[in-house]
Design a protein around this motif. Structure first.
Motif, PDB file in Angstrom:
ATOM      1  N   SER A 192     -41.770 -19.318  25.636  1.00 46.24           N
ATOM      2  CA  SER A 192     -42.176 -17.921  25.205  1.00 46.24           C
ATOM      3  C   SER A 192     -42.793 -18.019  23.894  1.00 46.24           C
ATOM      4  N   ARG A 193     -43.750 -17.414  23.795  1.00 48.12           N
ATOM      5  CA  ARG A 193     -44.621 -17.288  22.533  1.00 48.12           C
ATOM      6  C   ARG A 193     -43.795 -16.562  21.502  1.00 48.12           C
ATOM      7  N   LYS A 194     -43.219 -15.250  22.073  1.00 48.64           N
ATOM      8  CA  LYS A 194     -42.462 -14.468  21.082  1.00 48.64           C
ATOM      9  C   LYS A 194     -40.984 -14.484  21.572  1.00 48.64           C
ATOM     10  N   MET A 251     -50.881 -19.243  28.152  1.00 47.37           N
ATOM     11  CA  MET A 251     -50.193 -19.075  26.867  1.00 47.37           C
ATOM     12  C   MET A 251     -50.705 -19.566  25.753  1.00 47.37           C
ATOM     13  N   CYS A 291     -43.198 -21.391  19.321  1.00 45.74           N
ATOM     14  CA  CYS A 291     -43.041 -21.386  20.582  1.00 45.74           C
ATOM     15  C   CYS A 291     -41.284 -21.101  20.493  1.00 45.74           C
ATOM     16  N   PRO A 335     -37.782 -13.817  23.052  1.00 48.19           N
ATOM     17  CA  PRO A 335     -37.535 -12.708  23.819  1.00 48.19           C
ATOM     18  C   PRO A 335     -36.366 -11.644  23.811  1.00 48.19           C
TER      19      PRO A 335
END
Length: 366
Positions: A283-285, A334, A342, A287
């Motif tokens: 996930s780039r952010k 992404m 990441c 979660p």
């Protein structure tokens, strides 16, 4: 003691050409079936004579084709643990063990020490026919140890066992790795076994050494996938921080908490765990609202596209290098590329008991 191997041999389908050093500890020859692993271990044992090469153990030359040296197996001072125990069926466990001692009248390990280390005291008067597969392998290990070997060879010793018996034997190979001073050369094509046991990994591919070094470095290299992308995974070092009442153990991995199903290790003990690349979601952010408990922040080091639609992403995290197997489509969508921050997400239940092992003593003492 150190084992030095440099051999070449024509196998017809390919030419074996390998060179490596196996230091004290457990060195795994790792690769697909047919990559040359058993040929190498049989050459060390003297069961096969390579076309060219030299093999030395702690300064003693076992083979030197250029000089015409080729010691027969019984003079090489080896302990060999095969896939099956290969115990003498007409002898008791005690007699099988003493058969190993018969070859060397004195040795570094006493009979009682070996019996205690392998937990086979209650089996001494039984015959092999009354033993389980795991018990036979423990006796086979003991017989090899009592021959006072200069090196121990193990050719896929867990391959013939079911999962329960493998789980029974793995801790004894950990003790062997940590408590015995001679090198152990171990053949395997199981990523979980390699991650748990190996001090050193020699990755073989089509008769060549594709990579060699400490287990965490070789298994964590996204460019090295001897068994294919499905078997890719990284090894992390961690310390047991707590055992919780809900059945989970909490680890400290470089300052990052990791939660696993209860591990059989004491608080404060260093351990290592294997995280399979296919069990990691990126996930780039960071979660929120997920059931997964393990979230590791990191930075992408490199991306290795596969021949198909997939790719292996290498992520540097405070806990160590983590590998993730994703589709190339997801990587493009992404915007994944080296240097991008990441988060790696790992489900607690995705880490199986066989993926968790004790850290070798040499690492603990650093």
């Amino acid at each position: 003691m150190t084992l030095s191997v440099r051999i070449k041999h024509d196998l017809g389908r390919f030419a074996l050409d390998v060179a490596f050093e196996a230091p004290p500890g457990l060195t795994v020859l790792y690769g697909r079936s047919g990559s040359g692993k058993t040929t190498v271990i049989n050459a060390v044992a003297g069961l096969l004579t390579p076309d060219e090469g030299r093999i030395d153990v702690d300064g003693q030359t076992l083979l030197d084709r250029a000089r015409g040296v080729n010691l027969p197996p019984h003079r090489r001072g080896l302990g060999y643990v095969f896939q099956e125990g290969r115990l003498f069926p007409h002898l008791s466990v005690r007699q099988n063990l003493k058969y190993g001692r018969w070859f060397r009248k004195t040795g570094r390990s006493s009979f009682d020490q070996v019996v205690d280390m392998l937990g086979i005291g209650a089996l001494l008067e039984r015959r092999p026919g009354a033993l389980s597969g795991g018990e036979k392998q423990r006796v086979a290990i003991g017989r090899a140890l009592l021959s006072d070997p200069a090196i121990i060879l193990a050719d896929e010793p867990l391959a013939a066992l079911d999962e329960d018996r493998k789980a029974e034997i793995l801790p004894y190979f950990e003790r062997l790795r940590d408590e015995v001073s001679v090198p152990i050369l171990y053949v395997s094509h199981s990523a979980a076994e390699v991650a748990r046991l190996a001090t050193t990994v020699v990755a073989l591919q089509d008769g060549r050494v594709a990579g060699q070094g400490p287990a965490a470095e070789v298994l964590g290299d996204p460019m090295l996938t001897p068994l294919g992308a499905r078997a890719a995974g990284a090894v992390l070092a961690a310390t047991v921080a707590a055992h919780h009442e809900d059945g989970l153990s909490e680890l400290d991995a470089g300052g990052v908490p990791l939660f696993l199903p209860r591990v059989p290790h004491a608080i404060g003990q260093p351990i290592r765990i294997r995280i399979a690349a296919q069990e990691v979601v990126l996930s780039r952010k960071r979660p929120e609202g997920l059931s997964a408990l393990n979230i590791l922040p990191g930075t992408i080091e490199q991306i290795r596209p596969g021949a198909g639609p997939g790719a292996i992403v290498s992520l540097a995290t405070p806990a160590g290098r983590v590998l993730a197997r994703v589709t190339q489509r997801s990587a493009r969508a992404m915007g994944l590329e080296p240097g991008v921050t990441c988060h790696a997400i790992v489900k607690t239940v995705a880490i199986a008991p066989e993926d968790v092992g004790g850290m070798e003593l040499s690492r603990q003492s650093r």
